[in-house]
Design a protein around this motif. Structure first.
Motif, PDB file in Angstrom:
ATOM      1  N   ALA A   9      10.150   8.575  -4.585  1.00 48.77           N
ATOM      2  CA  ALA A   9      10.330   7.655  -3.454  1.00 48.77           C
ATOM      3  C   ALA A   9       9.157   6.678  -3.323  1.00 48.77           C
ATOM      4  O   ALA A   9       9.121   5.870  -2.397  1.00 48.77           O
ATOM      5  CB  ALA A   9      10.502   8.446  -2.162  1.00 48.77           C
ATOM      6  N   GLY A  10       8.182   6.788  -4.233  1.00 48.63           N
ATOM      7  CA  GLY A  10       7.090   5.829  -4.250  1.00 48.63           C
ATOM      8  C   GLY A  10       5.795   6.272  -3.588  1.00 48.63           C
ATOM      9  O   GLY A  10       4.879   5.470  -3.425  1.00 48.63           O
ATOM     10  N   TYR A  11       5.694   7.520  -3.197  1.00 53.72           N
ATOM     11  CA  TYR A  11       4.479   8.027  -2.559  1.00 53.72           C
ATOM     12  C   TYR A  11       3.509   8.596  -3.586  1.00 53.72           C
ATOM     13  O   TYR A  11       3.911   9.037  -4.648  1.00 53.72           O
ATOM     14  CB  TYR A  11       4.814   9.121  -1.536  1.00 53.72           C
ATOM     15  N   THR A  12       2.235   8.615  -3.234  1.00 56.03           N
ATOM     16  CA  THR A  12       1.215   9.275  -4.031  1.00 56.03           C
ATOM     17  C   THR A  12       1.060  10.684  -3.468  1.00 56.03           C
ATOM     18  O   THR A  12       0.840  10.850  -2.269  1.00 56.03           O
ATOM     19  CB  THR A  12      -0.128   8.525  -3.934  1.00 56.03           C
ATOM     20  N   VAL A  13       1.176  11.710  -4.326  1.00 57.45           N
ATOM     21  CA  VAL A  13       1.158  13.098  -3.868  1.00 57.45           C
ATOM     22  C   VAL A  13       0.016  13.860  -4.521  1.00 57.45           C
ATOM     23  O   VAL A  13      -0.175  13.807  -5.730  1.00 57.45           O
ATOM     24  CB  VAL A  13       2.504  13.795  -4.179  1.00 57.45           C
ATOM     25  N   MET A  29       0.835  -1.180   0.000  1.00 54.89           N
ATOM     26  CA  MET A  29       0.000   0.000   0.000  1.00 54.89           C
ATOM     27  C   MET A  29       0.883   1.248   0.000  1.00 54.89           C
ATOM     28  O   MET A  29       1.770   1.401   0.820  1.00 54.89           O
ATOM     29  CB  MET A  29      -0.905  -0.025   1.227  1.00 54.89           C
ATOM     30  N   THR A  30       0.643   2.137  -0.923  1.00 52.95           N
ATOM     31  CA  THR A  30       1.418   3.366  -1.051  1.00 52.95           C
ATOM     32  C   THR A  30       0.836   4.447  -0.153  1.00 52.95           C
ATOM     33  O   THR A  30      -0.372   4.666  -0.136  1.00 52.95           O
ATOM     34  CB  THR A  30       1.393   3.859  -2.515  1.00 52.95           C
ATOM     35  N   ALA A  31       1.698   5.143   0.585  1.00 52.09           N
ATOM     36  CA  ALA A  31       1.238   6.243   1.432  1.00 52.09           C
ATOM     37  C   ALA A  31       0.805   7.414   0.564  1.00 52.09           C
ATOM     38  O   ALA A  31       1.392   7.695  -0.477  1.00 52.09           O
ATOM     39  CB  ALA A  31       2.340   6.677   2.386  1.00 52.09           C
ATOM     40  N   SER A  32      -0.230   8.099   1.019  1.00 54.60           N
ATOM     41  CA  SER A  32      -0.784   9.228   0.297  1.00 54.60           C
ATOM     42  C   SER A  32      -0.454  10.515   1.055  1.00 54.60           C
ATOM     43  O   SER A  32      -0.727  10.620   2.254  1.00 54.60           O
ATOM     44  CB  SER A  32      -2.295   9.050   0.179  1.00 54.60           C
ATOM     45  N   ILE A  33       0.118  11.491   0.349  1.00 53.48           N
ATOM     46  CA  ILE A  33       0.580  12.736   0.960  1.00 53.48           C
ATOM     47  C   ILE A  33      -0.074  13.922   0.282  1.00 53.48           C
ATOM     48  O   ILE A  33      -0.153  13.985  -0.948  1.00 53.48           O
ATOM     49  CB  ILE A  33       2.114  12.848   0.866  1.00 53.48           C
ATOM     50  N   MET A  53       6.103  21.486  -6.804  1.00 56.05           N
ATOM     51  CA  MET A  53       6.638  20.589  -7.832  1.00 56.05           C
ATOM     52  C   MET A  53       7.873  19.847  -7.321  1.00 56.05           C
ATOM     53  O   MET A  53       8.009  18.634  -7.527  1.00 56.05           O
ATOM     54  CB  MET A  53       6.996  21.352  -9.100  1.00 56.05           C
ATOM     55  N   ALA A  54       8.762  20.555  -6.637  1.00 58.21           N
ATOM     56  CA  ALA A  54       9.974  19.921  -6.108  1.00 58.21           C
ATOM     57  C   ALA A  54       9.628  18.842  -5.084  1.00 58.21           C
ATOM     58  O   ALA A  54      10.202  17.745  -5.103  1.00 58.21           O
ATOM     59  CB  ALA A  54      10.885  20.975  -5.481  1.00 58.21           C
ATOM     60  N   ILE A  55       8.681  19.147  -4.215  1.00 61.53           N
ATOM     61  CA  ILE A  55       8.249  18.162  -3.211  1.00 61.53           C
ATOM     62  C   ILE A  55       7.607  16.957  -3.898  1.00 61.53           C
ATOM     63  O   ILE A  55       7.891  15.811  -3.558  1.00 61.53           O
ATOM     64  CB  ILE A  55       7.275  18.809  -2.200  1.00 61.53           C
ATOM     65  N   LYS A  56       6.758  17.231  -4.888  1.00 57.57           N
ATOM     66  CA  LYS A  56       6.080  16.139  -5.600  1.00 57.57           C
ATOM     67  C   LYS A  56       7.082  15.242  -6.327  1.00 57.57           C
ATOM     68  O   LYS A  56       6.971  14.015  -6.263  1.00 57.57           O
ATOM     69  CB  LYS A  56       5.066  16.696  -6.594  1.00 57.57           C
ATOM     70  N   ILE A  57       8.054  15.832  -6.982  1.00 59.03           N
ATOM     71  CA  ILE A  57       9.070  15.042  -7.693  1.00 59.03           C
ATOM     72  C   ILE A  57       9.826  14.149  -6.717  1.00 59.03           C
ATOM     73  O   ILE A  57      10.029  12.954  -6.970  1.00 59.03           O
ATOM     74  CB  ILE A  57      10.023  15.957  -8.485  1.00 59.03           C
ATOM     75  N   ALA A  58      10.242  14.726  -5.591  1.00 52.85           N
ATOM     76  CA  ALA A  58      11.004  13.949  -4.607  1.00 52.85           C
ATOM     77  C   ALA A  58      10.169  12.815  -4.011  1.00 52.85           C
ATOM     78  O   ALA A  58      10.650  11.685  -3.886  1.00 52.85           O
ATOM     79  CB  ALA A  58      11.507  14.868  -3.501  1.00 52.85           C
ATOM     80  N   LEU A  59       8.940  13.113  -3.661  1.00 56.53           N
ATOM     81  CA  LEU A  59       8.115  12.102  -2.994  1.00 56.53           C
ATOM     82  C   LEU A  59       7.581  11.036  -3.948  1.00 56.53           C
ATOM     83  O   LEU A  59       7.521   9.860  -3.582  1.00 56.53           O
ATOM     84  CB  LEU A  59       6.975  12.774  -2.242  1.00 56.53           C
TER      85      LEU A  59
END
Length: 69
Positions: A25-29, A1-5, A16-22
């Motif tokens: 790393a496999g998170y849903t943003v 299960m992927t964490a949702s942020i 955009m920078a936060i979304k690219i990084a997360l």
């Protein structure tokens, strides 16, 4: 299960920078541009983590978090 942020910030480049990084790393943003939009998105979905800026137009991050509680 992927964490949702949820990321809430009035700076598109920072979101955009936060979304690219997360997402890398496999998170849903999910993004929001201010506290009002963030509050609406947070009430409409379940997020494992919310990252918010404090100083934003329309509704600041602290008010948004208080409303969510």
């Amino acid at each position: 299960m992927t964490a949702s942020i949820l990321t809430v910030d009035d700076s598109p480049s920072l979101r955009m920078a936060i979304k690219i990084a997360l997402t890398g790393a496999g998170y849903t943003v999910t993004e929001a541009g201010d506290g009002v939009e963030g509050l609406a998105k947070a009430k409409g979905a379940k997020f494992d983590l919310i990252i918010t800026d404090l100083n934003m137009p329309n509704m600041d991050g602290l008010t948004m978090i208080r409303e969510l509680r």
